[in-house]
Motif scaffolding. Structure first.
Motif, PDB file in Angstrom:
ATOM      1  N   GLU A   1      45.773  43.787  35.226  1.00 57.09           N
ATOM      2  CA  GLU A   1      45.874  44.992  36.054  1.00 57.09           C
ATOM      3  C   GLU A   1      44.850  46.042  35.635  1.00 57.09           C
ATOM      4  OE1 GLU A   1      49.169  48.324  37.515  1.00 57.09           O
ATOM      5  OE2 GLU A   1      49.711  46.783  36.040  1.00 57.09           O
ATOM      6  N   ALA A   2      44.684  46.222  34.331  1.00 57.09           N
ATOM      7  CA  ALA A   2      43.711  47.201  33.844  1.00 57.09           C
ATOM      8  C   ALA A   2      42.297  46.811  34.242  1.00 57.09           C
ATOM      9  CB  ALA A   2      43.818  47.326  32.327  1.00 57.09           C
ATOM     10  N   THR A   3      42.002  45.520  34.187  1.00 60.94           N
ATOM     11  CA  THR A   3      40.679  45.044  34.596  1.00 60.94           C
ATOM     12  C   THR A   3      40.440  45.318  36.072  1.00 60.94           C
ATOM     13  OG1 THR A   3      40.683  43.307  32.902  1.00 60.94           O
ATOM     14  CG2 THR A   3      39.205  43.004  34.770  1.00 60.94           C
ATOM     15  N   ALA A   4      41.456  45.062  36.892  1.00 65.24           N
ATOM     16  CA  ALA A   4      41.328  45.326  38.329  1.00 65.24           C
ATOM     17  C   ALA A   4      41.120  46.815  38.598  1.00 65.24           C
ATOM     18  CB  ALA A   4      42.568  44.827  39.067  1.00 65.24           C
ATOM     19  N   MET A   5      41.792  47.664  37.835  1.00 64.90           N
ATOM     20  CA  MET A   5      41.618  49.106  37.997  1.00 64.90           C
ATOM     21  C   MET A   5      40.197  49.527  37.655  1.00 64.90           C
ATOM     22  SD  MET A   5      45.226  50.315  36.284  1.00 64.90           S
ATOM     23  CE  MET A   5      44.822  52.064  36.281  1.00 64.90           C
ATOM     24  N   SER A   6      39.674  49.015  36.562  1.00 69.60           N
ATOM     25  CA  SER A   6      38.308  49.352  36.160  1.00 69.60           C
ATOM     26  C   SER A   6      37.305  48.904  37.214  1.00 69.60           C
ATOM     27  CB  SER A   6      37.979  48.684  34.819  1.00 69.60           C
ATOM     28  OG  SER A   6      38.802  49.189  33.792  1.00 69.60           O
ATOM     29  N   ALA A   7      37.498  47.697  37.732  1.00 67.49           N
ATOM     30  CA  ALA A   7      36.594  47.184  38.758  1.00 67.49           C
ATOM     31  C   ALA A   7      36.661  48.036  40.016  1.00 67.49           C
ATOM     32  CB  ALA A   7      36.934  45.730  39.078  1.00 67.49           C
ATOM     33  N   ARG A   8      37.855  48.488  40.368  1.00 62.48           N
ATOM     34  CA  ARG A   8      38.020  49.282  41.583  1.00 62.48           C
ATOM     35  C   ARG A   8      37.330  50.644  41.460  1.00 62.48           C
ATOM     36  NH1 ARG A   8      38.261  49.065  46.885  1.00 62.48           N
ATOM     37  NH2 ARG A   8      36.752  50.724  46.607  1.00 62.48           N
ATOM     38  N   VAL A   9      37.377  51.228  40.270  1.00 55.86           N
ATOM     39  CA  VAL A   9      36.677  52.503  40.051  1.00 55.86           C
ATOM     40  C   VAL A   9      35.172  52.314  40.240  1.00 55.86           C
ATOM     41  CG1 VAL A   9      36.113  54.290  38.361  1.00 55.86           C
ATOM     42  CG2 VAL A   9      38.461  53.470  38.565  1.00 55.86           C
ATOM     43  N   CYS A  10      34.638  51.206  39.742  1.00 61.77           N
ATOM     44  CA  CYS A  10      33.208  50.931  39.924  1.00 61.77           C
ATOM     45  C   CYS A  10      32.855  50.793  41.405  1.00 61.77           C
ATOM     46  CB  CYS A  10      32.812  49.663  39.172  1.00 61.77           C
ATOM     47  SG  CYS A  10      32.768  49.848  37.373  1.00 61.77           S
ATOM     48  N   ILE A  11      33.699  50.103  42.154  1.00 59.33           N
ATOM     49  CA  ILE A  11      33.454  49.946  43.587  1.00 59.33           C
ATOM     50  C   ILE A  11      33.470  51.306  44.280  1.00 59.33           C
ATOM     51  CG2 ILE A  11      34.373  48.995  45.736  1.00 59.33           C
ATOM     52  CD1 ILE A  11      35.399  46.611  44.116  1.00 59.33           C
ATOM     53  N   SER A  12      34.432  52.143  43.930  1.00 57.08           N
ATOM     54  CA  SER A  12      34.504  53.471  44.531  1.00 57.08           C
ATOM     55  C   SER A  12      33.275  54.302  44.175  1.00 57.08           C
ATOM     56  CB  SER A  12      35.774  54.192  44.074  1.00 57.08           C
ATOM     57  OG  SER A  12      36.925  53.547  44.587  1.00 57.08           O
TER      58      SER A  12
ATOM     59  N   ALA B   1      25.490  61.852  39.670  1.00 58.62           N
ATOM     60  CA  ALA B   1      25.647  61.614  38.234  1.00 58.62           C
ATOM     61  C   ALA B   1      27.124  61.545  37.845  1.00 58.62           C
ATOM     62  CB  ALA B   1      24.941  62.712  37.446  1.00 58.62           C
ATOM     63  N   LEU B   2      27.960  62.331  38.510  1.00 55.26           N
ATOM     64  CA  LEU B   2      29.400  62.291  38.225  1.00 55.26           C
ATOM     65  C   LEU B   2      30.028  60.995  38.726  1.00 55.26           C
ATOM     66  CD1 LEU B   2      30.375  65.992  39.030  1.00 55.26           C
ATOM     67  CD2 LEU B   2      30.239  64.911  36.778  1.00 55.26           C
ATOM     68  N   PHE B   3      29.546  60.473  39.857  1.00 51.88           N
ATOM     69  CA  PHE B   3      30.033  59.169  40.326  1.00 51.88           C
ATOM     70  C   PHE B   3      29.685  58.087  39.305  1.00 51.88           C
ATOM     71  CE2 PHE B   3      29.035  61.031  44.745  1.00 51.88           C
ATOM     72  CZ  PHE B   3      30.267  61.657  44.800  1.00 51.88           C
ATOM     73  N   SER B   4      28.458  58.145  38.805  1.00 52.45           N
ATOM     74  CA  SER B   4      28.035  57.162  37.805  1.00 52.45           C
ATOM     75  C   SER B   4      28.832  57.307  36.515  1.00 52.45           C
ATOM     76  CB  SER B   4      26.537  57.331  37.520  1.00 52.45           C
ATOM     77  OG  SER B   4      25.765  57.092  38.673  1.00 52.45           O
ATOM     78  N   ALA B   5      29.116  58.550  36.151  1.00 55.02           N
ATOM     79  CA  ALA B   5      29.885  58.784  34.920  1.00 55.02           C
ATOM     80  C   ALA B   5      31.286  58.199  35.016  1.00 55.02           C
ATOM     81  CB  ALA B   5      29.959  60.289  34.641  1.00 55.02           C
ATOM     82  N   ALA B   6      31.884  58.257  36.203  1.00 53.97           N
ATOM     83  CA  ALA B   6      33.213  57.660  36.377  1.00 53.97           C
ATOM     84  C   ALA B   6      33.162  56.153  36.167  1.00 53.97           C
ATOM     85  CB  ALA B   6      33.752  57.981  37.767  1.00 53.97           C
ATOM     86  N   ALA B   7      32.107  55.513  36.682  1.00 51.02           N
ATOM     87  CA  ALA B   7      31.955  54.070  36.477  1.00 51.02           C
ATOM     88  C   ALA B   7      31.742  53.755  34.997  1.00 51.02           C
ATOM     89  CB  ALA B   7      30.784  53.549  37.310  1.00 51.02           C
TER      90      ALA B   7
ATOM     91  N   LYS C   1      22.226  49.748  40.249  1.00 47.55           N
ATOM     92  CA  LYS C   1      22.004  48.537  39.456  1.00 47.55           C
ATOM     93  C   LYS C   1      22.915  48.522  38.226  1.00 47.55           C
ATOM     94  CE  LYS C   1      18.406  46.064  36.905  1.00 47.55           C
ATOM     95  NZ  LYS C   1      16.984  46.058  36.477  1.00 47.55           N
ATOM     96  N   ARG C   2      23.017  49.660  37.556  1.00 48.12           N
ATOM     97  CA  ARG C   2      23.831  49.720  36.343  1.00 48.12           C
ATOM     98  C   ARG C   2      25.314  49.538  36.648  1.00 48.12           C
ATOM     99  NH1 ARG C   2      23.241  51.265  31.160  1.00 48.12           N
ATOM    100  NH2 ARG C   2      24.989  52.252  30.091  1.00 48.12           N
ATOM    101  N   ILE C   3      25.801  50.206  37.693  1.00 47.23           N
ATOM    102  CA  ILE C   3      27.223  50.093  38.043  1.00 47.23           C
ATOM    103  C   ILE C   3      27.545  48.681  38.504  1.00 47.23           C
ATOM    104  CG2 ILE C   3      29.041  50.917  39.585  1.00 47.23           C
ATOM    105  CD1 ILE C   3      27.606  53.621  39.613  1.00 47.23           C
ATOM    106  N   THR C   4      26.649  48.084  39.269  1.00 49.49           N
ATOM    107  CA  THR C   4      26.855  46.707  39.711  1.00 49.49           C
ATOM    108  C   THR C   4      26.968  45.763  38.518  1.00 49.49           C
ATOM    109  OG1 THR C   4      25.627  47.125  41.762  1.00 49.49           O
ATOM    110  CG2 THR C   4      25.896  44.827  41.100  1.00 49.49           C
ATOM    111  N   GLN C   5      26.119  45.996  37.506  1.00 48.86           N
ATOM    112  CA  GLN C   5      26.189  45.162  36.302  1.00 48.86           C
ATOM    113  C   GLN C   5      27.512  45.386  35.567  1.00 48.86           C
ATOM    114  OE1 GLN C   5      23.834  42.746  35.193  1.00 48.86           O
ATOM    115  NE2 GLN C   5      25.714  42.279  34.065  1.00 48.86           N
ATOM    116  N   HIS C   6      27.940  46.644  35.506  1.00 43.74           N
ATOM    117  CA  HIS C   6      29.236  46.922  34.875  1.00 43.74           C
ATOM    118  C   HIS C   6      30.357  46.178  35.595  1.00 43.74           C
ATOM    119  CE1 HIS C   6      27.542  49.588  32.119  1.00 43.74           C
ATOM    120  NE2 HIS C   6      27.789  50.761  32.685  1.00 43.74           N
ATOM    121  N   HIS C   7      30.325  46.209  36.914  1.00 38.88           N
ATOM    122  CA  HIS C   7      31.376  45.538  37.678  1.00 38.88           C
ATOM    123  C   HIS C   7      31.367  44.034  37.391  1.00 38.88           C
ATOM    124  CE1 HIS C   7      33.048  43.488  41.248  1.00 38.88           C
ATOM    125  NE2 HIS C   7      33.913  44.475  41.248  1.00 38.88           N
ATOM    126  N   GLN C   8      30.183  43.446  37.337  1.00 41.66           N
ATOM    127  CA  GLN C   8      30.089  42.017  37.055  1.00 41.66           C
ATOM    128  C   GLN C   8      30.621  41.697  35.663  1.00 41.66           C
ATOM    129  OE1 GLN C   8      29.350  39.563  38.979  1.00 41.66           O
ATOM    130  NE2 GLN C   8      28.739  40.740  40.773  1.00 41.66           N
TER     131      GLN C   8
END
Length: 280
Positions: free
Chosen positions: A103-114, A153-159, A83-90
């Motif tokens: 480009e930076a925004t797209a990179m950030s969004a892609r990290v959240c998806i991963s 937790a590490l996946f979430s930390a990356a997001a 839920k938190r990562i999805t909100q970050h992506h939005q």
């Protein structure tokens, strides 16, 4: 050049509460992007309750601790993280940072998806752990859950780093290490299922061991692939690191996802053989 060690330099991502602009109503949902099942989260209601007595508080604490030590029901893994990562992506895709930061925004969004894809991977492993055969030597679902959760937790930390614009080499290396950890757990679980089958149905086990004779080679190939992408990011210069963040995370997630999916499918096959009612 030292400033480039932190690679996400787009403006701060606004939230619904902090942004003066309305959020884009037709922004694509992360659920549709990664093909996840739709998660519906209950609305949190604010209520005022009288202060409970001390004995009640202690009982509630014991109940909470007991629940914390048990894995969630199937399909409920990491719901709060998702839920938190999805909100970050939005928030990321709804922020108009202008052409300079596209480009930076797209990179950030892609990290959240991963990160969401990696959490899906971890959930697959936890769901598989529920298919234990009850043999004494098997690793319990509770132990698997406790092992996998730090990786999640590490996946979430990356997001979180992507959202806060502070992804760096350490973020990526930790993400890749967590992927390797989840994959290793799935590999161990398959081995445990095969051993359990050998005690329950020795004849069936012979054919299953033969069928899975390629697993060790695949695991070595997986480890080699992950070491290669890790070396790419570890050995990169500060400037190159920024360019490699997304490709390396994408490569690592793809390699790990393929291996974990295969281990889970192979384990399911072994468990079904063990539970079948056909004579040995």
């Amino acid at each position: 050049m030292a400033a480039l060690r932190t690679c996400f330099f787009s403006p701060a991502f606004s939230t619904a509460s902090s942004s003066g602009r309305p959020r884009v109503p037709n922004a694509p949902s992360i659920v549709s992007v990664v093909g996840r099942r739709e998660h519906r989260f209950p609305v949190l209601k604010s209520t005022t309750a009288p202060r409970p007595r001390l004995a009640v508080v202690r009982a509630q604490n014991r109940d909470a601790q007991s629940k914390a030590n048990q894995p969630p029901a199937a399909g409920d893994h990491f719901d709060q993280e998702i839920k938190r990562i999805t909100q970050h992506h939005q928030d990321i895709i709804s922020t108009d940072g202008g052409f300079l930061y596209a480009e930076a925004t797209a990179m950030s969004a892609r990290v959240c998806i991963s990160a969401l894809e990696a959490l899906d991977m971890a959930s697959l492993v936890l769901d598989s752990a529920r298919l234990n055969l009850g043999e004494p030597g098997e690793i319990s679902a509770e132990t698997i859950h406790g092992t996998v959760r730090p990786y999640a937790a590490l996946f979430s930390a990356a997001a979180e780093d992507a959202y806060c614009r502070k992804v760096n080499r350490k973020t990526v290396v930790r993400f890749l290490g967590a992927l390797r950890g989840v994959a290793a757990v799935s590999h161990i679980m398959l081995e445990g299922a095969l051993e359990a089958l050998s005690h329950m149905r020795p004849r069936e086990a012979v054919s299953e061991y033969a069928f899975n004779s390629d697993v060790e080679d695949m695991y070595r190939e997986f480890e080699q692939g992950m070491r290669q992408v890790e070396d790419d990011i570890r050995n990169a210069s500060a400037v190159a690191t920024c360019k490699l963040v997304v490709p390396v995370i994408l490569s690592g997630t793809k390699i790990a996802g393929s291996f974990v999916g295969l281990m889970v499918d192979r384990r399911r096959r072994v468990v079904e053989k063990a539970r079948s009612k056909s004579p040995v």
